[in-house]
Design an enzyme around this catalytic site. Structure first.
Site, mmCIF file in Angstrom:
data_model
loop_
_atom_site.group_PDB
_atom_site.id
_atom_site.type_symbol
_atom_site.label_atom_id
_atom_site.label_comp_id
_atom_site.label_asym_id
_atom_site.label_seq_id
_atom_site.Cartn_x
_atom_site.Cartn_y
_atom_site.Cartn_z
ATOM 1 N N GLY A 1 0.833 -1.201 0.000
ATOM 2 C CA GLY A 1 0.000 0.000 0.000
ATOM 3 C C GLY A 1 0.862 1.243 0.000
ATOM 4 O O GLY A 1 2.006 1.213 0.473
ATOM 5 N N GLN B 1 2.779 9.871 1.237
ATOM 6 C CA GLN B 1 4.110 9.253 1.204
ATOM 7 C C GLN B 1 4.918 9.631 -0.036
ATOM 8 O O GLN B 1 6.104 9.349 -0.110
ATOM 9 C CB GLN B 1 3.981 7.729 1.295
ATOM 10 C CG GLN B 1 3.465 7.281 2.656
ATOM 11 C CD GLN B 1 3.337 5.774 2.712
ATOM 12 O OE1 GLN B 1 2.367 5.226 2.218
ATOM 13 N NE2 GLN B 1 4.318 5.111 3.304
ATOM 14 N N CYS C 1 6.104 0.026 7.123
ATOM 15 C CA CYS C 1 5.654 1.211 6.385
ATOM 16 C C CYS C 1 6.821 1.710 5.556
ATOM 17 O O CYS C 1 7.947 1.805 6.064
ATOM 18 C CB CYS C 1 5.204 2.281 7.380
ATOM 19 S SG CYS C 1 4.639 3.803 6.594
ATOM 20 N N LEU C 2 6.572 2.023 4.285
ATOM 21 C CA LEU C 2 7.666 2.468 3.409
ATOM 22 C C LEU C 2 8.275 3.786 3.888
ATOM 23 O O LEU C 2 9.405 4.105 3.534
ATOM 24 C CB LEU C 2 7.180 2.601 1.959
ATOM 25 C CG LEU C 2 6.777 1.268 1.283
ATOM 26 C CD1 LEU C 2 6.252 1.524 -0.123
ATOM 27 C CD2 LEU C 2 7.938 0.282 1.243
ATOM 28 N N HIS D 1 -4.277 0.991 7.549
ATOM 29 C CA HIS D 1 -2.964 1.648 7.634
ATOM 30 C C HIS D 1 -2.905 2.822 6.651
ATOM 31 O O HIS D 1 -2.477 3.924 7.005
ATOM 32 C CB HIS D 1 -1.872 0.606 7.333
ATOM 33 C CG HIS D 1 -0.475 1.135 7.349
ATOM 34 N ND1 HIS D 1 0.466 0.767 8.285
ATOM 35 C CD2 HIS D 1 0.160 2.009 6.523
ATOM 36 C CE1 HIS D 1 1.607 1.396 8.045
ATOM 37 N NE2 HIS D 1 1.453 2.158 6.976
ATOM 38 N N GLU D 2 -3.378 2.581 5.421
ATOM 39 C CA GLU D 2 -3.315 3.631 4.388
ATOM 40 C C GLU D 2 -4.315 4.747 4.669
ATOM 41 O O GLU D 2 -3.991 5.924 4.483
ATOM 42 C CB GLU D 2 -3.546 3.037 2.993
ATOM 43 C CG GLU D 2 -2.521 1.980 2.573
ATOM 44 C CD GLU D 2 -1.083 2.397 2.788
ATOM 45 O OE1 GLU D 2 -0.761 3.592 2.647
ATOM 46 O OE2 GLU D 2 -0.257 1.531 3.130
ATOM 47 N N HIS E 1 -2.897 7.152 7.039
ATOM 48 C CA HIS E 1 -1.982 8.110 6.383
ATOM 49 C C HIS E 1 -2.753 9.307 5.824
ATOM 50 O O HIS E 1 -2.299 10.442 5.915
ATOM 51 C CB HIS E 1 -1.265 7.441 5.198
ATOM 52 C CG HIS E 1 -0.006 6.718 5.549
ATOM 53 N ND1 HIS E 1 1.086 7.350 6.100
ATOM 54 C CD2 HIS E 1 0.359 5.419 5.387
ATOM 55 C CE1 HIS E 1 2.068 6.463 6.275
ATOM 56 N NE2 HIS E 1 1.642 5.279 5.856
#
Ligand code: ZN
Length: 191
Positions: free
Chosen positions: A45, A50, A107-108, A149-150, A153
């Site tokens: 994701g 991000q 997480c990226l 999670h997304e 963000h």
């Protein structure tokens, strides 16, 4: 185009995303770039924040991940998850529909940092896709975790905000280092 990923310490990660009222060619290009960026970084994701845009837009793809299964219900019918992948969510609304489940997350924007996070195991999702069509589904497992999670963000929330106190305390040195490094990079980029 593969875009640079914003790391923890960058202020855009704390910004609530603006709602997308019109799906413009620029938004469609951003969606394409986000998929390429997510794939290049082996993520499941990626949120607009991000890659530096505070928007209600995220992309998700759990295809091929077999060790952490996902479930999907479309119109109340159990459906193969691949029917919905790859997934674009614009202005998503997420409602818990199941008991709390604990599962590992990364997480990226937080390279090399992983932790168990508690979230509802099943959620109902309502959003627009990249064609501007309303999509509604119920999901569980990894997909439910990724969606939550997304969506966090998109509201300026990060998985560290959902860690239990002890986990966050254990990770504090790494988190502080990452934040300092990101801020230093931002400062030198401005010069
Ligand atoms: Zn993330």
């Amino acid at each position: 185009m593969i875009l640079p990923i914003v790391k923890y310490g960058h202020p855009v990660l704390r910004k609530k995303g603006a709602r997308i009222e019109n799906i413009t060619p620029e938004i469609l290009t951003l969606v394409q770039d986000m998929f390429e960026t997510m794939e290049a970084n082996h993520g499941v994701g990626l949120a607009a924040q991000q890659v530096g845009h505070a928007l209600q837009l995220t992309v998700i793809d759990v295809t091929g991940i077999t060790d952490r299964p996902s479930t999907l219900e479309l119109h109340g019918q159990p459906t193969d998850v691949s029917a919905l992948m790859p997934l674009v969510l614009i202005n998503p609304e997420v409602t818990p529909a199941g008991e709390i489940a604990k599962g590992g997350e990364g997480c990226l924007s937080f390279p090399e940092i992983y932790a168990d996070i508690e979230r509802p195991g099943i959620v109902d999702v309502k959003a627009l896709n990249q064609k501007g069509q309303l999509i509604e589904f119920r999901c569980g497992g990894l997909l439910a975790r990724a969606v939550q999670h997304e969506t966090d963000h998109l509201n300026g929330l990060l998985f560290i905000d959902r860690m239990d106190k002890q986990t966050k305390a254990d990770l504090k040195p790494e988190l502080d280092d990452l934040q300092v490094q990101t801020k230093a990079e931002l400062k030198s980029a401005k010069k």
